[in-house]
Design an enzyme around this catalytic site. Structure first.
Site, PDB file in Angstrom:
ATOM      1  N   THR A   1     -43.025 -13.297  15.193  1.00 29.54           N
ATOM      2  CA  THR A   1     -42.824 -14.465  16.060  1.00 29.54           C
ATOM      3  C   THR A   1     -43.531 -14.282  17.393  1.00 29.54           C
ATOM      4  OG1 THR A   1     -40.722 -14.935  15.012  1.00 29.54           O
ATOM      5  CG2 THR A   1     -41.039 -15.863  17.194  1.00 29.54           C
TER       6      THR A   1
ATOM      7  N   THR B   1     -39.238  -9.609  13.941  1.00 28.03           N
ATOM      8  CA  THR B   1     -37.913  -9.030  14.176  1.00 28.03           C
ATOM      9  C   THR B   1     -37.064  -8.940  12.915  1.00 28.03           C
ATOM     10  OG1 THR B   1     -36.995 -11.196  14.737  1.00 28.03           O
ATOM     11  CG2 THR B   1     -37.839  -9.859  16.559  1.00 28.03           C
ATOM     12  N   ASP B   2     -37.399  -9.748  11.893  1.00 26.86           N
ATOM     13  CA  ASP B   2     -36.536  -9.796  10.702  1.00 26.86           C
ATOM     14  C   ASP B   2     -36.327  -8.414  10.095  1.00 26.86           C
ATOM     15  OD1 ASP B   2     -36.538 -12.489  11.108  1.00 26.86           O
ATOM     16  OD2 ASP B   2     -37.431 -13.029   9.184  1.00 26.86           O
TER      17      ASP B   2
HETATM   18  N1  ASP Z   1     -38.311 -14.205  12.728  1.00 28.35           N
HETATM   19  C1  ASP Z   1     -39.287 -13.212  12.662  1.00 28.35           C
HETATM   20  C2  ASP Z   1     -39.686 -12.666  13.998  1.00 28.35           C
HETATM   21  O1  ASP Z   1     -38.872 -12.656  14.856  1.00 28.35           O
HETATM   22  C3  ASP Z   1     -40.424 -13.412  11.795  1.00 28.35           C
HETATM   23  C4  ASP Z   1     -40.838 -12.076  11.238  1.00 28.35           C
HETATM   24  O2  ASP Z   1     -40.005 -11.187  11.134  1.00 28.35           O
HETATM   25  O3  ASP Z   1     -42.026 -11.891  10.936  1.00 28.35           O
HETATM   26  O4  ASP Z   1     -40.776 -12.235  14.242  1.00 28.35           O
END
Ligand code: ASP
Length: 334
Positions: free
Chosen positions: A11, A85-86
């Site tokens: 993200t 973050t995932d």
């Molecule tokens: N929601 C995720 C992020 O915070 C997307 C990912 O993990 O690529 O980056």
């Protein structure tokens, strides 16, 4: 060489497309350009773009860990990695297992809001991570995650909220410290020495190692099907202190008997599995039959550890004992 920025998408690197959906489009240099110039002096960039961190795979996470090692071998004083973050905690843990010995600070960061969102938190998180990686007391604390001004050890960190910026927490342990990015050059207040160094694993992941979630109506056929598909180990995500639905127990016992280790993690984010309960599927009964406690690792981290520990061609005559020993050594460090 000062700090190397390894940019892997996420993200923090995402902008909105014409369809209104966020996808990674920004390079590491684009990210640095949004941070105060005095924080980015001399930072070198390595771009390793990933289409969604959830697509990375253990092989991909190992490749990222090898890029950290390469940066250290090339003389970097520290590494900052931007990441989705995932699954940031899984990549951080892979780097902890494979690149901690590089001996330089390694700090992962990302953002919860994309770059076209007025609440974009990427530049602050990246600036904080650069402060942490450059801090003279950072080395020796292991691989860390820096989000929302807080530093967490790779072994304990977990994402606890789908969208909130203060989503990352250290389970069962205090965080490593706080970054004050308001101070001129940024200041870190350290509050913990970090997680102990984990026992050794290999560099080449084996697999598959499925994660089975224990629930009332779980289909025990999943175990046999996974074995036919070549499973070299299992991780069960169990309730509470490690209790596993009794339907899963007979096929998992057969797997253990065939030299396939079964590690049990809790689906709870705090505490860990303990042999409290007896009876069918109670973890106290399971531990007596060779089920291995995950020593506080989440199912996702236990799976990576097992893949790296067993490697591509595990010896079935020793695999169960090897896993039991490794997780017991890890648990003894808590
Ligand atoms: N929601 C995720 C992020 O915070 C997307 C990912 O993990 O690529 O980056």
């Amino acid at each position: 060489m000062p700090v190397v920025l390894i940019a892997t998408g996420g993200t923090i690197a995402s902008t909105l497309g014409p369809d209104g959906r966020a996808t990674p489009t920004l390079s590491g240099r684009d990210l640095l350009d949004r941070v105060l110039p005095r924080r980015t002096v001399g930072v070198e960039v390595v771009d390793l773009p990933v289409a969604g961190s959830w697509n990375l795979g253990t092989d991909g996470a190992v490749a990222v860990a090898m890029a950290v090692r390469q940066a250290a071998a090339d003389g970097a004083d520290g590494v900052v990695m931007t990441h989705g973050t995932d699954v940031m905690e899984e990549t951080a843990w892979t780097c902890e297992l494979l690149a901690r010995n590089a001996g330089i600070p390694v700090v992962l960061t990302g953002s919860m809001h994309h770059a076209d969102d007025p609440y974009y938190d990427g530049p602050k998180n990246l600036a904080d991570a650069l402060v942490a990686a450059g801090d003279q007391h950072a080395a020796g604390r292991g691989v860390m995650v820096c989000m929302d001004g807080e530093l967490h050890a790779a072994r304990y960190v977990t994402k606890t909220h789908a969208t909130a910026v203060d989503t990352f927490r250290s389970a069962n342990h205090p965080s490593l410290g706080l970054v004050d990015g308001q101070a001129d050059d940024g200041v870190v207040s350290w509050s913990s020495p970090g997680a102990p160094r984990s026992p050794l694993v290999g560099d080449v992941p084996g697999g598959p190692v499925p994660i089975l979630m224990s629930h009332w109506d779980v289909d025990p056929e999943l175990v046999e099907a996974s074995r036919h598909a070549g499973a070299i180990g299992f991780v069960v995500e169990a309730g509470g202190a490690g209790n596993v639905n009794e339907r899963l127990v007979p096929p998992l016992l057969r797997a253990i008997g065939a030299g396939i280790p079964v590690v049990v993690a809790s689906r709870c984010r705090g505490g860990q599995v303990e042999p409290i309960y007896g009876g069918p599927g109670g973890f106290g009964s399971l531990v007596d039959h060779g089920f291995v406690p995950s020593a506080g690792l989440t199912a996702g981290k236990a799976r990576i550890a097992l893949q790296l520990l067993l490697g591509p061609d595990p010896d079935r005559s020793t695999a169960v004992a090897t896993a039991a020993r490794w997780f017991s050594e890890l648990g003894a460090q808590l």
